[in-house]
Write a protein that holds these residues in place. Sequence first.
Motif, mmCIF file in Angstrom:
data_model
loop_
_atom_site.group_PDB
_atom_site.id
_atom_site.type_symbol
_atom_site.label_atom_id
_atom_site.label_comp_id
_atom_site.label_asym_id
_atom_site.label_seq_id
_atom_site.Cartn_x
_atom_site.Cartn_y
_atom_site.Cartn_z
ATOM 1 N N PHE A 24 0.840 -1.190 0.000
ATOM 2 C CA PHE A 24 0.000 0.000 0.000
ATOM 3 C C PHE A 24 0.874 1.239 0.000
ATOM 4 N N THR A 25 0.604 2.093 -0.926
ATOM 5 C CA THR A 25 1.155 3.440 -0.962
ATOM 6 C C THR A 25 0.047 4.322 -1.509
ATOM 7 N N ASN A 26 0.186 5.598 -1.374
ATOM 8 C CA ASN A 26 -0.777 6.483 -2.008
ATOM 9 C C ASN A 26 -0.543 6.482 -3.509
ATOM 10 N N ALA A 71 17.188 1.608 -10.156
ATOM 11 C CA ALA A 71 17.077 2.999 -10.585
ATOM 12 C C ALA A 71 15.623 3.460 -10.523
ATOM 13 N N TYR A 72 14.681 2.538 -10.724
ATOM 14 C CA TYR A 72 13.258 2.881 -10.711
ATOM 15 C C TYR A 72 12.487 1.703 -10.132
ATOM 16 N N SER A 73 11.700 1.959 -9.109
ATOM 17 C CA SER A 73 10.844 0.894 -8.569
ATOM 18 C C SER A 73 9.630 1.516 -7.891
ATOM 19 N N VAL A 74 8.475 0.951 -8.142
ATOM 20 C CA VAL A 74 7.239 1.371 -7.490
ATOM 21 C C VAL A 74 6.484 0.114 -7.086
ATOM 22 N N LEU A 75 5.665 0.225 -6.050
ATOM 23 C CA LEU A 75 4.862 -0.900 -5.599
ATOM 24 C C LEU A 75 3.554 -0.954 -6.376
ATOM 25 N N SER A 76 3.113 -2.153 -6.713
ATOM 26 C CA SER A 76 1.813 -2.322 -7.359
ATOM 27 C C SER A 76 0.733 -2.406 -6.287
ATOM 28 N N LYS A 77 -0.300 -1.598 -6.440
ATOM 29 C CA LYS A 77 -1.425 -1.607 -5.502
ATOM 30 C C LYS A 77 -2.624 -2.323 -6.096
ATOM 31 N N GLU A 78 -2.439 -2.988 -7.208
ATOM 32 C CA GLU A 78 -3.541 -3.627 -7.916
ATOM 33 C C GLU A 78 -4.313 -4.600 -7.022
ATOM 34 N N LYS A 79 -3.605 -5.409 -6.252
ATOM 35 C CA LYS A 79 -4.253 -6.414 -5.407
ATOM 36 C C LYS A 79 -5.101 -5.767 -4.307
ATOM 37 N N ILE A 86 -11.075 -0.048 -2.562
ATOM 38 C CA ILE A 86 -10.864 1.272 -1.979
ATOM 39 C C ILE A 86 -10.326 2.251 -3.014
ATOM 40 N N LYS A 87 -10.643 3.510 -2.802
ATOM 41 C CA LYS A 87 -10.068 4.583 -3.621
ATOM 42 C C LYS A 87 -8.871 5.119 -2.846
ATOM 43 N N ILE A 88 -7.730 5.130 -3.480
ATOM 44 C CA ILE A 88 -6.493 5.551 -2.825
ATOM 45 C C ILE A 88 -6.184 6.993 -3.233
ATOM 46 N N TRP A 91 -0.556 10.928 -3.139
ATOM 47 C CA TRP A 91 0.382 11.060 -2.022
ATOM 48 C C TRP A 91 0.537 12.513 -1.576
ATOM 49 N N GLU A 92 0.513 13.438 -2.515
ATOM 50 C CA GLU A 92 0.703 14.847 -2.142
ATOM 51 C C GLU A 92 -0.449 15.351 -1.265
ATOM 52 N N GLN A 93 -1.680 14.941 -1.595
ATOM 53 C CA GLN A 93 -2.825 15.367 -0.796
ATOM 54 C C GLN A 93 -2.776 14.740 0.592
ATOM 55 N N SER A 94 -2.400 13.470 0.666
ATOM 56 C CA SER A 94 -2.300 12.799 1.968
ATOM 57 C C SER A 94 -1.221 13.435 2.832
ATOM 58 N N LEU A 95 -0.098 13.798 2.224
ATOM 59 C CA LEU A 95 0.971 14.468 2.963
ATOM 60 C C LEU A 95 0.491 15.825 3.478
ATOM 61 N N LYS A 96 -0.186 16.575 2.627
ATOM 62 C CA LYS A 96 -0.715 17.883 3.027
ATOM 63 C C LYS A 96 -1.715 17.731 4.177
ATOM 64 N N ASP A 97 -2.621 16.760 4.068
ATOM 65 C CA ASP A 97 -3.612 16.520 5.121
ATOM 66 C C ASP A 97 -2.925 16.175 6.435
ATOM 67 N N PHE A 98 -1.932 15.302 6.373
ATOM 68 C CA PHE A 98 -1.215 14.881 7.573
ATOM 69 C C PHE A 98 -0.493 16.059 8.226
#
Length: 107
Positions: A24-26, A71-79, A86-88, A91-98
């Motif tokens: 899970f990531t935003n 050099a480049y890696s991201v997590l898959s949130k498909e599962k 859920i609607k994810i 990340w920028e909005q979650s950081l601002k909210d926090f």
Amino acid sequence: IEKSEKATSVFGKNSAPAYGIYHFTNEGQTSWFDFAKKIYAIGKKCGRVTKDCTITGCTTAEYGAKAPRPAYSVLSKEKIQKELRIKIPEWEQSLKDFMSDRRFEIR
């Protein structure tokens, strides 16, 4: 999530998500460098950061990481999106909210 033969979730009987590891990531993508810059910018705007500083990037080699990094890696949130329906948020909005949440004020 642990396996359970008769698991129930908020979606009803025998509707628990598949067991296993969930990432899970935003939404969105960023680098550690851009993440640090965004923390600083939001922190200045909401008054959590009161001192000026310069944020400079560095390579993994300069940082001295113990393990090689891609050099480049991201997590898959498909599962997790499929199983938990859920609607994810971005990340920028979650950081601002926090960072704007007064429950987390440094005193």
